[in-house]
Write an enzyme that holds these catalytic residues in place. Sequence first.
Site, PDB file in Angstrom:
ATOM      1  N   ASN A   1     -22.726 -18.836 -13.871  1.00  0.00           N
ATOM      2  CA  ASN A   1     -23.593 -19.359 -12.802  1.00  0.00           C
ATOM      3  C   ASN A   1     -22.855 -19.720 -11.514  1.00  0.00           C
ATOM      4  O   ASN A   1     -23.431 -19.626 -10.430  1.00  0.00           O
ATOM      5  CB  ASN A   1     -24.418 -20.547 -13.320  1.00  0.00           C
ATOM      6  CG  ASN A   1     -23.568 -21.634 -13.912  1.00  0.00           C
ATOM      7  OD1 ASN A   1     -22.381 -21.454 -14.160  1.00  0.00           O
ATOM      8  ND2 ASN A   1     -24.169 -22.782 -14.124  1.00  0.00           N
TER       9      ASN A   1
ATOM     10  N   GLU B   1     -16.962 -28.193 -20.811  1.00  0.00           N
ATOM     11  CA  GLU B   1     -18.111 -28.436 -19.924  1.00  0.00           C
ATOM     12  C   GLU B   1     -19.252 -27.584 -20.451  1.00  0.00           C
ATOM     13  O   GLU B   1     -19.291 -26.379 -20.212  1.00  0.00           O
ATOM     14  CB  GLU B   1     -17.764 -28.035 -18.488  1.00  0.00           C
ATOM     15  CG  GLU B   1     -16.732 -28.916 -17.830  1.00  0.00           C
ATOM     16  CD  GLU B   1     -17.253 -30.309 -17.532  1.00  0.00           C
ATOM     17  OE1 GLU B   1     -18.454 -30.575 -17.717  1.00  0.00           O
ATOM     18  OE2 GLU B   1     -16.438 -31.148 -17.126  1.00  0.00           O
TER      19      GLU B   1
ATOM     20  N   CYS C   1     -26.091 -26.233 -15.351  1.00  0.00           N
ATOM     21  CA  CYS C   1     -25.935 -26.940 -16.627  1.00  0.00           C
ATOM     22  C   CYS C   1     -26.517 -28.350 -16.609  1.00  0.00           C
ATOM     23  O   CYS C   1     -27.069 -28.811 -17.595  1.00  0.00           O
ATOM     24  CB  CYS C   1     -24.458 -27.023 -16.960  1.00  0.00           C
ATOM     25  SG  CYS C   1     -23.483 -27.666 -15.586  1.00  0.00           S
TER      26      CYS C   1
ATOM     27  N   GLU D   1     -14.099 -33.003 -15.306  1.00  0.00           N
ATOM     28  CA  GLU D   1     -13.543 -32.196 -14.223  1.00  0.00           C
ATOM     29  C   GLU D   1     -13.681 -32.992 -12.929  1.00  0.00           C
ATOM     30  O   GLU D   1     -14.439 -33.950 -12.835  1.00  0.00           O
ATOM     31  CB  GLU D   1     -14.290 -30.851 -14.122  1.00  0.00           C
ATOM     32  CG  GLU D   1     -14.037 -29.978 -15.342  1.00  0.00           C
ATOM     33  CD  GLU D   1     -14.382 -28.518 -15.142  1.00  0.00           C
ATOM     34  OE1 GLU D   1     -15.551 -28.217 -14.830  1.00  0.00           O
ATOM     35  OE2 GLU D   1     -13.480 -27.672 -15.308  1.00  0.00           O
TER      36      GLU D   1
HETATM   37  P1  NDP Z   1     -21.425 -18.780 -22.992  1.00  0.00           P
HETATM   38  O1  NDP Z   1     -21.147 -19.956 -23.838  1.00  0.00           O
HETATM   39  O2  NDP Z   1     -22.155 -17.647 -23.570  1.00  0.00           O
HETATM   40  O3  NDP Z   1     -20.055 -18.173 -22.419  1.00  0.00           O
HETATM   41  C1  NDP Z   1     -19.123 -18.965 -21.695  1.00  0.00           C
HETATM   42  C2  NDP Z   1     -17.804 -18.212 -21.614  1.00  0.00           C
HETATM   43  O4  NDP Z   1     -17.163 -18.231 -22.886  1.00  0.00           O
HETATM   44  C3  NDP Z   1     -17.949 -16.751 -21.231  1.00  0.00           C
HETATM   45  O5  NDP Z   1     -16.869 -16.382 -20.395  1.00  0.00           O
HETATM   46  C4  NDP Z   1     -17.872 -16.075 -22.570  1.00  0.00           C
HETATM   47  O6  NDP Z   1     -17.510 -14.722 -22.487  1.00  0.00           O
HETATM   48  C5  NDP Z   1     -16.821 -16.908 -23.268  1.00  0.00           C
HETATM   49  N1  NDP Z   1     -16.834 -16.844 -24.732  1.00  0.00           N
HETATM   50  C6  NDP Z   1     -17.861 -16.537 -25.547  1.00  0.00           C
HETATM   51  N2  NDP Z   1     -17.479 -16.628 -26.848  1.00  0.00           N
HETATM   52  C7  NDP Z   1     -16.166 -17.014 -26.852  1.00  0.00           C
HETATM   53  C8  NDP Z   1     -15.203 -17.308 -27.872  1.00  0.00           C
HETATM   54  N3  NDP Z   1     -15.505 -17.226 -29.179  1.00  0.00           N
HETATM   55  N4  NDP Z   1     -13.955 -17.683 -27.502  1.00  0.00           N
HETATM   56  C9  NDP Z   1     -13.634 -17.796 -26.188  1.00  0.00           C
HETATM   57  N5  NDP Z   1     -14.500 -17.535 -25.182  1.00  0.00           N
HETATM   58  C10 NDP Z   1     -15.756 -17.158 -25.495  1.00  0.00           C
HETATM   59  O7  NDP Z   1     -22.158 -19.355 -21.700  1.00  0.00           O
HETATM   60  P2  NDP Z   1     -22.869 -18.567 -20.519  1.00  0.00           P
HETATM   61  O8  NDP Z   1     -21.869 -17.696 -19.819  1.00  0.00           O
HETATM   62  O9  NDP Z   1     -24.120 -17.948 -21.037  1.00  0.00           O
HETATM   63  O10 NDP Z   1     -23.229 -19.759 -19.514  1.00  0.00           O
HETATM   64  C11 NDP Z   1     -24.321 -20.577 -19.690  1.00  0.00           C
HETATM   65  C12 NDP Z   1     -23.956 -21.864 -20.410  1.00  0.00           C
HETATM   66  O11 NDP Z   1     -22.901 -22.518 -19.709  1.00  0.00           O
HETATM   67  C13 NDP Z   1     -25.093 -22.855 -20.462  1.00  0.00           C
HETATM   68  O12 NDP Z   1     -25.157 -23.459 -21.718  1.00  0.00           O
HETATM   69  C14 NDP Z   1     -24.706 -23.876 -19.416  1.00  0.00           C
HETATM   70  O13 NDP Z   1     -25.267 -25.143 -19.609  1.00  0.00           O
HETATM   71  C15 NDP Z   1     -23.223 -23.892 -19.541  1.00  0.00           C
HETATM   72  N6  NDP Z   1     -22.620 -24.409 -18.316  1.00  0.00           N
HETATM   73  C16 NDP Z   1     -22.032 -25.656 -18.350  1.00  0.00           C
HETATM   74  C17 NDP Z   1     -21.523 -26.216 -17.188  1.00  0.00           C
HETATM   75  C18 NDP Z   1     -20.843 -27.546 -17.202  1.00  0.00           C
HETATM   76  O14 NDP Z   1     -20.032 -27.800 -16.314  1.00  0.00           O
HETATM   77  N7  NDP Z   1     -21.122 -28.436 -18.146  1.00  0.00           N
HETATM   78  C19 NDP Z   1     -21.623 -25.523 -15.900  1.00  0.00           C
HETATM   79  C20 NDP Z   1     -22.211 -24.205 -15.995  1.00  0.00           C
HETATM   80  C21 NDP Z   1     -22.715 -23.690 -17.162  1.00  0.00           C
HETATM   81  P3  NDP Z   1     -18.651 -13.603 -22.169  1.00  0.00           P
HETATM   82  O15 NDP Z   1     -19.929 -14.297 -21.894  1.00  0.00           O
HETATM   83  O16 NDP Z   1     -18.104 -12.908 -21.016  1.00  0.00           O
HETATM   84  O17 NDP Z   1     -18.725 -12.787 -23.414  1.00  0.00           O
END
Ligand code: NDP
Length: 485
Positions: free
Chosen positions: A154, A251, A285, A459
């Site tokens: 995002n 996060e 998020c 953060e």
């Molecule tokens: P995901 O949890 O699907 O993915 C986050 C990242 O982790 C991606 O780069 C993903 O790779 C990677 N990833 C996935 N599986 C693994 C693993 N087993 N080991 C290491 N890395 C892995 O989240 P989204 O990208 O769909 O983002 C949305 C989510 O993020 C929502 O839940 C949102 O609330 C949260 N979010 C939290 C924030 C905060 O600051 N608290 C801010 C913004 C979003 P890939 O997807 O490329 O396969």
Amino acid sequence: MQNAQPKASHFINGEYVEDTNGRPIPVIYPATGEVIATVHSATPAIIEQALAAAESAQAGWAAMTGTERGRILRRAADIMRERNHDLSVLETLDTGKPYQETSVADATSGADALEYFGGLAGSLTGEHIPLAGGDFVYTRREALGVCVGIGAWNYPTQIACWKAAPALACGNSSIFKPSETTPLCALQVAEILVEAGLPAGVFNVVQGLGDVGATLVTDARVAKVSLTGSVPTGKKVYAAAAAEMKHVTMELGGKSPLIIFDDADVEAAVSGAILGNFYSSGQVCSNGTRVFVHKGIKAAFLKRLSERLARAVIGDPMDPDTSFGPMVSEAQLRVVEGYIAKGRDEGATLSYGGARLDRDGFFLEPTVFSDVTDDMTIAREEIFGPVMSVLDFDSEAEVMSRANATQFGLAAGVFTSDLTRAHRVVAGFEAGTCFINTYNDAPVEAPFGGSKASGVGRENSKAAIEHYSELKTVYVRLSQLEAPF
Ligand code: NDP
């Protein structure tokens, strides 16, 4: 047809690097559905190159003075601000978020982080602790080593900078893996840092899906992992990091409550609910997606909300007048459509929107459900899209227990004109980031993060320094040392 093809997929040891043996990842412009670039997932050879580069660059970077490190970060912040227009266009291409947003919220907030932590870098010190007899202890604040950052889709520029800036300020090196949905922006951050004078290998970017992230997390050379993502991914990454006792910052997602009392300024409360649900098409998020509205003002609130939503300008995200863009991907749009169907099926009232727009790209109307109850799926699960749930309440005690009845604890907000109540309510929230008569502000000076399942660590702000450095304690004996024999 837009073209945003980067020079190569990865940025390692100060330069762009390619390995076309990696799985191709098409980059899709969410406003049209067109492929605007293709990058390749990191192969084992690329991952090894990044780890080796980060490991060998770290000691030299940590040996520089904080002032020198900070100067480079602040120079990078200046370059980002000078290039804000181009970086904002790229952020819009990567995510689909309107230029009206990206031009004020992405490269600019990334630059804020680089400037803030660049400013702190020269003053990161330990302390002197006097003991009896002239003895003393001093602490050294030391870098952790190689830090891995893994980002959600995002805020690709902001997330890269929020993780890089404190890590680098403390003398760590870093490898960042963007979400495979939005791989473009972090490469620009890497390029700018090197242009600002960052030594090769201190900040590296590798592309890939979860498996690439997982490989990085488990490598013995990595000291710390900072993930921005969903709770299920967070649990996996936290467990993998725990196996080697690595430091973590998590996060994660939320389902945050936003409570609107009957003494609130309705216009301001509607603004807060809009900012907390529809900015970035709801893909934030910390969004306050459970909007608890006191029964006494429910009708007035919903009427004004619908009037204000009708003023949203939905369309070409590059048009500066557009205030509401597409979802990031077809897949995410389908997830959100599934939740809208569940909301209808489980008996909530669809008060506004709910439909996909009949045009190219992944556009979904801003959507409001009212008469939502706590047990409904749309009130319990994170949707991560433009869907607001409005729930009624009668009393403060009742709404507080309902607001906290969730596994999540990222954020929470309250609108009221009663100052005493505002602070009482905030003290009662089980959430890391709270808002009174506002919503979703995130200045770099303030700590940001979640409690409960929404995260670990913070953060931004000085608090982030604690998560990117550790203290070494040194005992110094000046008095005579004695032993029992
Ligand atoms: P995901 O949890 O699907 O993915 C986050 C990242 O982790 C991606 O780069 C993903 O790779 C990677 N990833 C996935 N599986 C693994 C693993 N087993 N080991 C290491 N890395 C892995 O989240 P989204 O990208 O769909 O983002 C949305 C989510 O993020 C929502 O839940 C949102 O609330 C949260 N979010 C939290 C924030 C905060 O600051 N608290 C801010 C913004 C979003 P890939 O997807 O490329 O396969």
